[in-house]
Design an enzyme around this catalytic site. Structure first.
Site, PDB file in Angstrom:
ATOM      1  CB  CYS A 144      24.274   8.694   8.977  1.00  0.00           C
ATOM      2  SG  CYS A 144      23.616   7.280   8.118  1.00  0.00           S
TER       3      CYS A 144
ATOM      4  CG  HIS B 225      20.452  10.828  10.409  1.00  0.00           C
ATOM      5  ND1 HIS B 225      20.786  10.981   9.082  1.00  0.00           N
ATOM      6  CD2 HIS B 225      20.343   9.489  10.615  1.00  0.00           C
ATOM      7  CE1 HIS B 225      20.872   9.791   8.506  1.00  0.00           C
ATOM      8  NE2 HIS B 225      20.596   8.859   9.419  1.00  0.00           N
TER       9      HIS B 225
ATOM     10  CB  SER C 199      23.873   2.652  12.287  1.00  0.00           C
ATOM     11  OG  SER C 199      22.548   3.036  12.073  1.00  0.00           O
TER      12      SER C 199
ATOM     13  CD  GLU D 138      26.738   4.712   5.731  1.00  0.00           C
ATOM     14  OE1 GLU D 138      26.700   5.074   6.913  1.00  0.00           O
ATOM     15  OE2 GLU D 138      25.966   3.888   5.241  1.00  0.00           O
TER      16      GLU D 138
ATOM     17  CG  ASN E 196      19.475   7.418   4.743  1.00  0.00           C
ATOM     18  OD1 ASN E 196      19.999   8.488   5.059  1.00  0.00           O
ATOM     19  ND2 ASN E 196      19.630   6.318   5.459  1.00  0.00           N
TER      20      ASN E 196
ATOM     21  CE  LYS F 265       7.406   5.929  14.516  1.00  0.00           C
ATOM     22  NZ  LYS F 265       7.722   4.524  14.408  1.00  0.00           N
TER      23      LYS F 265
ATOM     24  CG  ASP G 270      -1.866   1.093   1.342  1.00  0.00           C
ATOM     25  OD1 ASP G 270      -1.856   1.950   0.439  1.00  0.00           O
ATOM     26  OD2 ASP G 270      -2.642   1.110   2.321  1.00  0.00           O
TER      27      ASP G 270
ATOM     28  CB  THR H 143      14.620   3.908   3.802  1.00  0.00           C
ATOM     29  OG1 THR H 143      15.369   2.716   4.079  1.00  0.00           O
ATOM     30  CG2 THR H 143      13.242   3.767   4.408  1.00  0.00           C
TER      31      THR H 143
ATOM     32  CB  SER I  41      18.478   0.926  13.104  1.00  0.00           C
ATOM     33  OG  SER I  41      17.301   0.958  12.330  1.00  0.00           O
TER      34      SER I  41
HETATM   35  N1  CAA Z   1      -0.754   3.083   5.768  1.00  0.00           N
HETATM   36  C1  CAA Z   1      -0.158   3.934   6.610  1.00  0.00           C
HETATM   37  N2  CAA Z   1       0.870   3.572   7.446  1.00  0.00           N
HETATM   38  C2  CAA Z   1       1.283   2.301   7.375  1.00  0.00           C
HETATM   39  C3  CAA Z   1       0.690   1.357   6.520  1.00  0.00           C
HETATM   40  C4  CAA Z   1      -0.393   1.792   5.673  1.00  0.00           C
HETATM   41  N3  CAA Z   1      -0.989   0.964   4.845  1.00  0.00           N
HETATM   42  N4  CAA Z   1       1.319   0.176   6.684  1.00  0.00           N
HETATM   43  C5  CAA Z   1       2.266   0.365   7.622  1.00  0.00           C
HETATM   44  N5  CAA Z   1       2.258   1.644   8.050  1.00  0.00           N
HETATM   45  C6  CAA Z   1       3.115   2.278   9.047  1.00  0.00           C
HETATM   46  C7  CAA Z   1       3.368   1.404  10.250  1.00  0.00           C
HETATM   47  O1  CAA Z   1       2.332   1.498  11.186  1.00  0.00           O
HETATM   48  C8  CAA Z   1       4.670   1.985  10.744  1.00  0.00           C
HETATM   49  O2  CAA Z   1       4.428   3.158  11.463  1.00  0.00           O
HETATM   50  P1  CAA Z   1       4.992   3.309  12.958  1.00  0.00           P
HETATM   51  O3  CAA Z   1       6.496   3.162  12.843  1.00  0.00           O
HETATM   52  O4  CAA Z   1       4.573   4.669  13.356  1.00  0.00           O
HETATM   53  O5  CAA Z   1       4.400   2.210  13.733  1.00  0.00           O
HETATM   54  C9  CAA Z   1       5.398   2.417   9.464  1.00  0.00           C
HETATM   55  O6  CAA Z   1       4.398   2.470   8.456  1.00  0.00           O
HETATM   56  C10 CAA Z   1       6.458   1.430   9.014  1.00  0.00           C
HETATM   57  O7  CAA Z   1       5.883   0.169   9.006  1.00  0.00           O
HETATM   58  P2  CAA Z   1       6.695  -1.119   9.503  1.00  0.00           P
HETATM   59  O8  CAA Z   1       7.324  -0.846  10.824  1.00  0.00           O
HETATM   60  O9  CAA Z   1       5.844  -2.304   9.357  1.00  0.00           O
HETATM   61  O10 CAA Z   1       7.798  -1.104   8.350  1.00  0.00           O
HETATM   62  P3  CAA Z   1       8.949  -2.084   8.009  1.00  0.00           P
HETATM   63  O11 CAA Z   1       9.054  -3.260   8.887  1.00  0.00           O
HETATM   64  O12 CAA Z   1       8.756  -2.348   6.560  1.00  0.00           O
HETATM   65  O13 CAA Z   1      10.288  -1.214   8.265  1.00  0.00           O
HETATM   66  C11 CAA Z   1      11.836   0.542   8.479  1.00  0.00           C
HETATM   67  C12 CAA Z   1      10.374   0.170   8.184  1.00  0.00           C
HETATM   68  C13 CAA Z   1      12.255  -0.001   9.820  1.00  0.00           C
HETATM   69  C14 CAA Z   1      11.960   2.032   8.496  1.00  0.00           C
HETATM   70  C15 CAA Z   1      12.710   0.002   7.333  1.00  0.00           C
HETATM   71  O14 CAA Z   1      12.494   0.787   6.205  1.00  0.00           O
HETATM   72  C16 CAA Z   1      14.190  -0.018   7.616  1.00  0.00           C
HETATM   73  O15 CAA Z   1      14.665  -0.887   8.308  1.00  0.00           O
HETATM   74  N6  CAA Z   1      14.999   0.930   7.040  1.00  0.00           N
HETATM   75  C17 CAA Z   1      16.449   0.902   7.116  1.00  0.00           C
HETATM   76  C18 CAA Z   1      17.015   1.152   8.499  1.00  0.00           C
HETATM   77  C19 CAA Z   1      16.793   2.575   8.964  1.00  0.00           C
HETATM   78  O16 CAA Z   1      16.647   3.500   8.196  1.00  0.00           O
HETATM   79  N7  CAA Z   1      16.827   2.770  10.296  1.00  0.00           N
HETATM   80  C20 CAA Z   1      16.692   4.104  10.859  1.00  0.00           C
HETATM   81  C21 CAA Z   1      17.531   4.317  12.095  1.00  0.00           C
HETATM   82  S1  CAA Z   1      19.241   3.943  11.714  1.00  0.00           S
HETATM   83  C22 CAA Z   1      19.882   5.385  11.056  1.00  0.00           C
HETATM   84  O17 CAA Z   1      19.361   6.448  11.206  1.00  0.00           O
HETATM   85  C23 CAA Z   1      21.157   5.289  10.262  1.00  0.00           C
HETATM   86  C24 CAA Z   1      20.793   5.242   8.829  1.00  0.00           C
HETATM   87  O18 CAA Z   1      20.762   6.282   8.159  1.00  0.00           O
HETATM   88  C25 CAA Z   1      20.393   3.947   8.256  1.00  0.00           C
END
Ligand code: CAA
Length: 376
Positions: free
Chosen positions: A112, A234, A299, A80, A266, A243, A29, A153, A202
């Site tokens: 980062c 960041h 990270s 990185e 990103n 958040k 979605d 991302t 993360s």
């Molecule tokens: N409509 C609206 N919202 C929806 C939805 C829909 N149909 N389906 C899901 N969502 C929402 C969920 O409720 C969730 O929101 P909340 O976090 O507020 O609960 C959000 O969308 C994401 O959903 P999921 O948690 O199910 O998503 P996911 O398991 O697919 O993972 C992620 C999302 C963790 C960001 C993933 O993209 C990821 O791991 N990214 C890479 C790691 C990353 O960026 N980490 C960030 C911190 S680390 C850092 O900052 C260093 C760096 O640069 C990497």
């Protein structure tokens, strides 16, 4: 002595994939990507564009704002996702910008976070050498494997800023709150192009590190959180920054800081500073004298919260229209092209446009070959 950011610019590739397209082909979605993680588009790098080519473009724009580039006697390249474990990516930039030979050049790495480390080093260096200018570059291309949760991302961009005395944009304040912890939340072994990650861990560690580093900053500075007027976070994906902001400031909006990142994706070391440019370019209020907080997170992990005061006449240093045009001029690619560009065997260096003056045109004897383009 006042020291800080004297000029700043960014660049990204000339191509993007709409997350609406990605959602369709991944059977997700689209609301999950746009509302759930806060991203609309992500920059995609063709074979002729890399961390060096976009860095040259960002740095070219940043140093065009200073009087004499011969005052640049240090260039720090934060990344990185460079391609060489020995030679600094900064040396290519030094060459293409024709900076003087009497100039230190080196790369810094800590996920980062490293552009923030570079900023701190640059500030100390300018304090010792008040007539010097330091060029700091953060440049990254972020890749995750197809069909992983990280795929929406991805992204990439370079930011470049000049650190100098009597800065014309932002005076960096002395205090910082730092938090370092050994954690496997995101990593990229040298034999892999795509990063590995534990997404949930993360995100948890990002927020925990933010609370600890902000608390340390407030304690050291004796500043109340209400004295920080705006915060740039960041932004590995925009919802992460939102958040964080909702836990720190609750009611203050950070919408203006995320306009560029929501369509770039990103950009790791560049991301925080692109948030800052986005704030400067989009906020209607006059920011003169306002305190901006910065939360930097890499990270692994190192986090830092620090602040700066926006200087008078900062608006004269902005390039808002060109920044917006650079992003709207990008070409949208199809899902099929995105898949083909993700294929490591795709070495089509000639069919794609470059955003700047320098293009990569091949790899010979394990050496990247760059040329200065006549037209672009
Ligand atoms: N409509 C609206 N919202 C929806 C939805 C829909 N149909 N389906 C899901 N969502 C929402 C969920 O409720 C969730 O929101 P909340 O976090 O507020 O609960 C959000 O969308 C994401 O959903 P999921 O948690 O199910 O998503 P996911 O398991 O697919 O993972 C992620 C999302 C963790 C960001 C993933 O993209 C990821 O791991 N990214 C890479 C790691 C990353 O960026 N980490 C960030 C911190 S680390 C850092 O900052 C260093 C760096 O640069 C990497």
């Amino acid at each position: 002595m006042k020291i800080g950011i004297d000029s700043i610019a960014f660049a990204t590739s000339g191509y993007f994939l709409s997350l609406e397209t990605l959602a369709k082909y991944r059977n997700v979605d689209f609301a999950k990507y746009c509302a759930g993680i806060g991203q609309m588009k992500m920059s995609i790098f063709p074979p002729n564009e890399d961390v060096v080519t976009v860095a040259v473009e960002a740095a070219r724009k940043a140093i065009s704002g200073i009087e004499d580039k011969n005052n640049v006697d240090m260039l720090i390249f934060a990344t990185e996702s460079s391609f060489d474990l020995s030679k600094s990516a900064g040396i290519y930039v030094h060459h293409f910008l024709k900076l003087k030979e009497n100039c230190r050049v080196f790369d810094l790495k800590q996920a980062c976070y490293s552009a923030t480390a570079a900023l701190r080093l640059a500030k100390s260096y300018v304090r010792e050498n008040p007539d010097s200018k330091v060029l700091v570059i953060g440049s990254d291309v972020v890749k995750y494997s197809p069909r992983t949760s990280g795929e929406p991302t991805q992204g990439g961009a370079a930011v470049a800023f000049v650190v100098a005395k009597d800065p014309r944009i932002l005076e960096i304040e002395p205090w910082a709150g730092i938090h370092t912890t050994d954690i496997m939340d995101f990593w990229r072994p040298s034999h892999l192009e795509e990063a590995l990650f534990d997404g949930k861990l993360s995100a948890q560690n990002y927020l925990k590190s933010m609370h600890i580093s902000v608390a340390r900053y407030l304690e050291k500075s004796n500043i109340a959180i209400s004295d920080v007027n705006h915060v740039c976070f960041h932004a590995p994906f925009c919802k992460m920054a939102q958040k964080a902001n909702s836990q720190l400031f609750r009611l203050k909006s950070i919408g203006e800081t995320l306009i560029y990142n929501s369509v770039i994706g990103n950009s790791c070391s560049a991301s925080l500073y692109i948030c800052f440019v986005s704030l400067l370019d989009h906020i209607k209020d006059d920011l003169t004298g306002k305190r901006i907080g910065f939360f930097s997170y890499g990270s692994g992990s190192v986090a830092e919260f620090f602040s700066g005061i926006v200087t008078k006449n900062y608006r004269q240093m902005l390039d808002t229209q060109n920044n917006q045009k650079m992003l709207t001029d990008r070409v949208e690619i199809s899902f099929q092209e995105y898949e083909s560009l993700g294929n490591r065997e795709n070495l089509d260096f000639h069919s794609y446009k470059n955003v700047g003056e320098v293009a990569m045109f091949g790899i010979n004897n394990h050496q990247r070959m760059y040329k200065v383009r006549k037209t672009y």
